[in-house]
Design an enzyme around this catalytic site. Sequence first.
Site, PDB file in Angstrom:
ATOM      1  N   CYS A  90       0.834  -1.199   0.000  1.00  0.00           N
ATOM      2  CA  CYS A  90       0.000   0.000   0.000  1.00  0.00           C
ATOM      3  C   CYS A  90       0.873   1.255   0.000  1.00  0.00           C
ATOM      4  O   CYS A  90       1.817   1.373   0.784  1.00  0.00           O
ATOM      5  CB  CYS A  90      -0.910  -0.033   1.231  1.00  0.00           C
ATOM      6  SG  CYS A  90      -2.155   1.258   1.241  1.00  0.00           S
ATOM      7  N   CYS A  91       0.558   2.188  -0.892  1.00  0.00           N
ATOM      8  CA  CYS A  91       1.396   3.387  -1.048  1.00  0.00           C
ATOM      9  C   CYS A  91       0.820   4.621  -0.360  1.00  0.00           C
ATOM     10  O   CYS A  91       1.516   5.630  -0.215  1.00  0.00           O
ATOM     11  CB  CYS A  91       1.608   3.684  -2.532  1.00  0.00           C
ATOM     12  SG  CYS A  91       0.112   4.206  -3.405  1.00  0.00           S
ATOM     13  N   GLN A  92      -0.454   4.576   0.070  1.00  0.00           N
ATOM     14  CA  GLN A  92      -1.108   5.801   0.538  1.00  0.00           C
ATOM     15  C   GLN A  92      -0.388   6.460   1.712  1.00  0.00           C
ATOM     16  O   GLN A  92      -0.346   7.678   1.817  1.00  0.00           O
ATOM     17  CB  GLN A  92      -2.563   5.515   0.920  1.00  0.00           C
ATOM     18  CG  GLN A  92      -3.505   5.389  -0.260  1.00  0.00           C
ATOM     19  CD  GLN A  92      -3.531   3.980  -0.830  1.00  0.00           C
ATOM     20  OE1 GLN A  92      -2.689   3.154  -0.489  1.00  0.00           O
ATOM     21  NE2 GLN A  92      -4.494   3.700  -1.673  1.00  0.00           N
TER      22      GLN A  92
END
Length: 306
Positions: A71-73
């Site tokens: 996940c990059c958020q």
Amino acid sequence: MRAIDLFAGAGGFTTGAVMGGCSVVWAANHWQSAVDAHALNHPGTIHACQDLQQAAWADVPAHDLLLASPCCQGHSRARGKLAGNPQHDASRSTAWAVVSAAEHHRPQIVVIENVVDFAAWSLYPAWRMALEALGYCLAPHIIDAANHGVPQHRERLFIVATRSKHPLMLQFPILDRVPASSFVDFEAGAWQPINKPGRSAATLRRVGAGRTQHGKRFLAPFYGSGSGETGRSLGRPIGAITTRDRWSVIDGDRMRMLSKWECRAAMGFPANYQLPAQHRLAVHILGNAVAPPVARDVILAIKAAA
């Protein structure tokens, strides 16, 4: 080469791996809608919908190559990256699933994709050292999809981790840039008048500035900086496709948002790649995806260097 795909999403990494001659034997994501979309396009792959931080790695098939897009958020500047935000803390922690999987299976190669700011994560040094403790040498590469035949500027960090004495630094040919005009269809879409009741003054101002800069036809993002103030020429790659509608097409006195099919093309997916029926869902999973041609070129470069 047998591969698995963690945080597989819409299937960009898997699609690129197949383009690069790999067999993707297993793919997983925590979101059922993404798993369904992936399975629709890769029916020969075993699929799992689960929290990968709780995965039973013994149940995962043996493989030579581990692909992962945690996940990059929590790392992305676009999402705020607020310190102490529990949601962002949880998203950043998904990267540890890569270490857990690598510890169990010890594949020869691990490739991790994320936003460039992933390397600025406060725990990145510890995460990197954990992979090094497992015998991996890490080689980070910042890659712009526009250099790989994708009609989109999309800079991402690809970390190539190999069980070798030295890091594997890859070499890529730089291809000609493909313009946004290659995928925008002026004969399709739900067009609306630009000057309609309720249109915001900010949008009208940006459209006016874009006309001055680019003429009758151009792209206009709904952001107040960079291309958001000046519009963007169709003669160059589009800016990053995001998980929400961002880019509008301007054609004289009418405008519309990009269709999901145009977003698919802007990401470099094949023209026959199937998408969810719902526009919003399709755009969401595309905006989270790895551009398949970049994944392909990374894998081909690894094979060439091995």
